[in-house]
Design an enzyme around this catalytic site. Sequence first.
Site, PDB file in Angstrom:
ATOM      1  N   GLY A 100       9.441  59.809  61.279  1.00  0.00           N
ATOM      2  CA  GLY A 100       8.710  59.150  60.192  1.00  0.00           C
ATOM      3  C   GLY A 100       9.644  58.192  59.464  1.00  0.00           C
ATOM      4  CB  ALA A 148       3.234  62.846  57.069  1.00  0.00           C
ATOM      5  CD  GLU A 189      -2.183  54.941  45.367  1.00  0.00           C
ATOM      6  OE1 GLU A 189      -2.077  56.172  45.474  1.00  0.00           O
ATOM      7  OE2 GLU A 189      -1.793  54.152  46.227  1.00  0.00           O
ATOM      8  CG  ASP A 246       7.951  73.463  63.160  1.00  0.00           C
ATOM      9  OD1 ASP A 246       7.073  74.152  62.622  1.00  0.00           O
ATOM     10  OD2 ASP A 246       7.900  73.069  64.340  1.00  0.00           O
ATOM     11  CG  HIS A 254      -4.938  63.276  47.771  1.00  0.00           C
ATOM     12  ND1 HIS A 254      -6.173  62.788  47.431  1.00  0.00           N
ATOM     13  CD2 HIS A 254      -4.109  62.216  47.820  1.00  0.00           C
ATOM     14  CE1 HIS A 254      -6.082  61.474  47.285  1.00  0.00           C
ATOM     15  NE2 HIS A 254      -4.830  61.093  47.513  1.00  0.00           N
ATOM     16  NE  ARG A 258      -1.761  61.906  44.511  1.00  0.00           N
ATOM     17  CZ  ARG A 258      -1.135  61.332  45.536  1.00  0.00           C
ATOM     18  NH1 ARG A 258      -0.323  62.036  46.286  1.00  0.00           N
ATOM     19  NH2 ARG A 258      -1.322  60.080  45.816  1.00  0.00           N
ATOM     20  CG  HIS A 262      -1.525  64.702  49.665  1.00  0.00           C
ATOM     21  ND1 HIS A 262      -1.994  64.085  50.807  1.00  0.00           N
ATOM     22  CD2 HIS A 262      -0.882  63.728  48.953  1.00  0.00           C
ATOM     23  CE1 HIS A 262      -1.668  62.796  50.783  1.00  0.00           C
ATOM     24  NE2 HIS A 262      -0.982  62.564  49.683  1.00  0.00           N
ATOM     25  CD  GLU A 275       5.521  66.159  52.830  1.00  0.00           C
ATOM     26  OE1 GLU A 275       5.172  65.224  53.584  1.00  0.00           O
ATOM     27  OE2 GLU A 275       4.729  67.021  52.401  1.00  0.00           O
ATOM     28  NE  ARG A 317       4.155  62.526  47.157  1.00  0.00           N
ATOM     29  CZ  ARG A 317       3.235  61.620  47.492  1.00  0.00           C
ATOM     30  NH1 ARG A 317       3.411  60.358  47.193  1.00  0.00           N
ATOM     31  NH2 ARG A 317       2.152  61.989  48.143  1.00  0.00           N
ATOM     32  CB  SER A 326       5.724  60.176  49.886  1.00  0.00           C
ATOM     33  OG  SER A 326       4.566  59.482  50.247  1.00  0.00           O
ATOM     34  CG  LEU A 327       4.872  55.647  52.718  1.00  0.00           C
ATOM     35  CD1 LEU A 327       3.889  54.494  52.866  1.00  0.00           C
ATOM     36  CD2 LEU A 327       5.187  56.230  54.092  1.00  0.00           C
TER      37      LEU A 327
HETATM   38  C1  SIN Z   1      -3.291  58.060  48.733  1.00  0.00           C
HETATM   39  O1  SIN Z   1      -3.516  57.004  49.300  1.00  0.00           O
HETATM   40  O2  SIN Z   1      -4.014  58.495  47.837  1.00  0.00           O
HETATM   41  C2  SIN Z   1      -2.108  58.878  49.137  1.00  0.00           C
HETATM   42  C3  SIN Z   1      -0.898  58.177  48.749  1.00  0.00           C
HETATM   43  C4  SIN Z   1       0.174  59.155  48.422  1.00  0.00           C
HETATM   44  O3  SIN Z   1       0.073  60.326  48.753  1.00  0.00           O
HETATM   45  O4  SIN Z   1       1.119  58.750  47.767  1.00  0.00           O
END
Ligand code: SIN
Length: 497
Positions: free
Chosen positions: A14, A45, A118, A225, A246, A293, A352, A376, A387, A392-393
């Site tokens: 990833g 992911a 967001e 794992d 989520h 969230r 999530h 992660e 978070r 995360s990315l």
């Molecule tokens: C989402 O698009 O709601 C997920 C994005 C995230 O988990 O940061």
Amino acid sequence: MRVHEADVLVIGAGIGGVACALRLARDRARKIVVITREKDPLEGATRHAQGGIATLGPEDSPELLVEDILRAGAGLSLRRAAEILAEEGPRLVQEVLIEEAQIPFDRSAEGDLHYTREGGHSVARILHVGDHTGEAIAKGLHALLKELPNVELVTGATAVDLITFPHHALDPHTVYEPITCHGAYVLDQQSGEVHRYLAGATVLATGGLGRIYRYTTNPPGARGDGLAMAHRAGARVINAEYVQFHPTTLAVPEGENFLISEAVRGEGGKLLTPDGRRFMDEYAPSWGDLAPRDVVARAIHREMTLRGYPYVLLDVSQVENFPQRFPTIYARCRELGIDPEREPIPVVPAAHYFCGGVWVDEWGHTTIRNLYAVGEVACTGLHGANRLASTSLLEGLVFGDRAGRRIAEESPKPIRPSQVPPWEPARDAAPADPALIHRDWRSIQYTMWYYVGLSRDAHRLARAIRDLRHLWEDIVDTAGPGSTTPSWACETAFRRR
Ligand code: SIN
């Protein structure tokens, strides 16, 4: 059983693992092996991330991003980790994603980047490629990786145990040294053989563990794992209680686990009860539908539990050009007979993201020598108890790159193959039985969902501990006391039939 040797072994393909490999591969004399349990190296992911990647928007500052991260993290985030992310993230997004990988982030007709918002973000700062940002990023990064002659990518290869001394050493004197990682035992899914992959540095980039819950947005590989391997080897694991739920996944049986991005609410989507009542203002007056969230997920959970609703609704009638802006979500809804332009989407929360993980410092060091962790599976402290969306990315990119920089400086040397025994399944281990494994997984998933889910109390947690201990004893009874590792058992039971 073969022996593979490299300077660096990266377990997981990833964004965190690949960012680390890309940084290390700049020195062409260094050999890097990246392994993934998936047959398609893009699977994982990262690929399924819809919303986007946070950076700095036009009306933004690193300080504001840090404050948003700390607020979302419920006061439990590590400020230094947030500062690193806010300082280094935007530069890496520009250099690595926009310039090198040429990720086609959405832009206006004039060519300006489009930033969305967001939950928990005080300004618009999230770059995206429609609603399939993760896929676009995974493709772009893997295209870069493919060009590198000193990186070998091995698919269908599951790490089943870390090789750590003194645990796997032939020389008993290694007991006097700190625990040190020298690579991993890796199952070749095709042949069923377990090979030794030896490396000076080993990077765990195995992702999360959402699949231990009955309902999750995570792909099948997210079984924990990597966390389990590190834990068995003696690495410090922290904040394991902080699993993020989520708020919005599709609530129809065939659409189970399908994420409805938070960006939908960022672009005007509103939550309603099934009888049409807006409820988020009661739970978060200043944020409404765009609260962090955890707040939204708990509010939905409470509405569902108190009033017996099987789901709540997401009304997207105010989202401009929904089918164009969210093509993946739109297509999936239509496949399942829902027309989001005419009717609200039924949604429920699901597990999530794992905010805890293998403890790492700001350079990806774990408490085991020469074992690093990114993404992660690692806990940098950034996310605290919850978070912030679309970080995360960015965390994978920033901390993957940092681990790469530090490994390049430290350049730990691989050991010789003669110092490590070949993998040997325990003699008393019963063959992996798919029926038992399937049933055990289901027991774990239901226990986690009902007792260690969105809402917990001491009574439920005590019950979960009791049930899981009991299950563990049963597994040891049937599989044999010195039995092989869970990931070996799962892969051999399901994959080779
Ligand atoms: C989402 O698009 O709601 C997920 C994005 C995230 O988990 O940061």
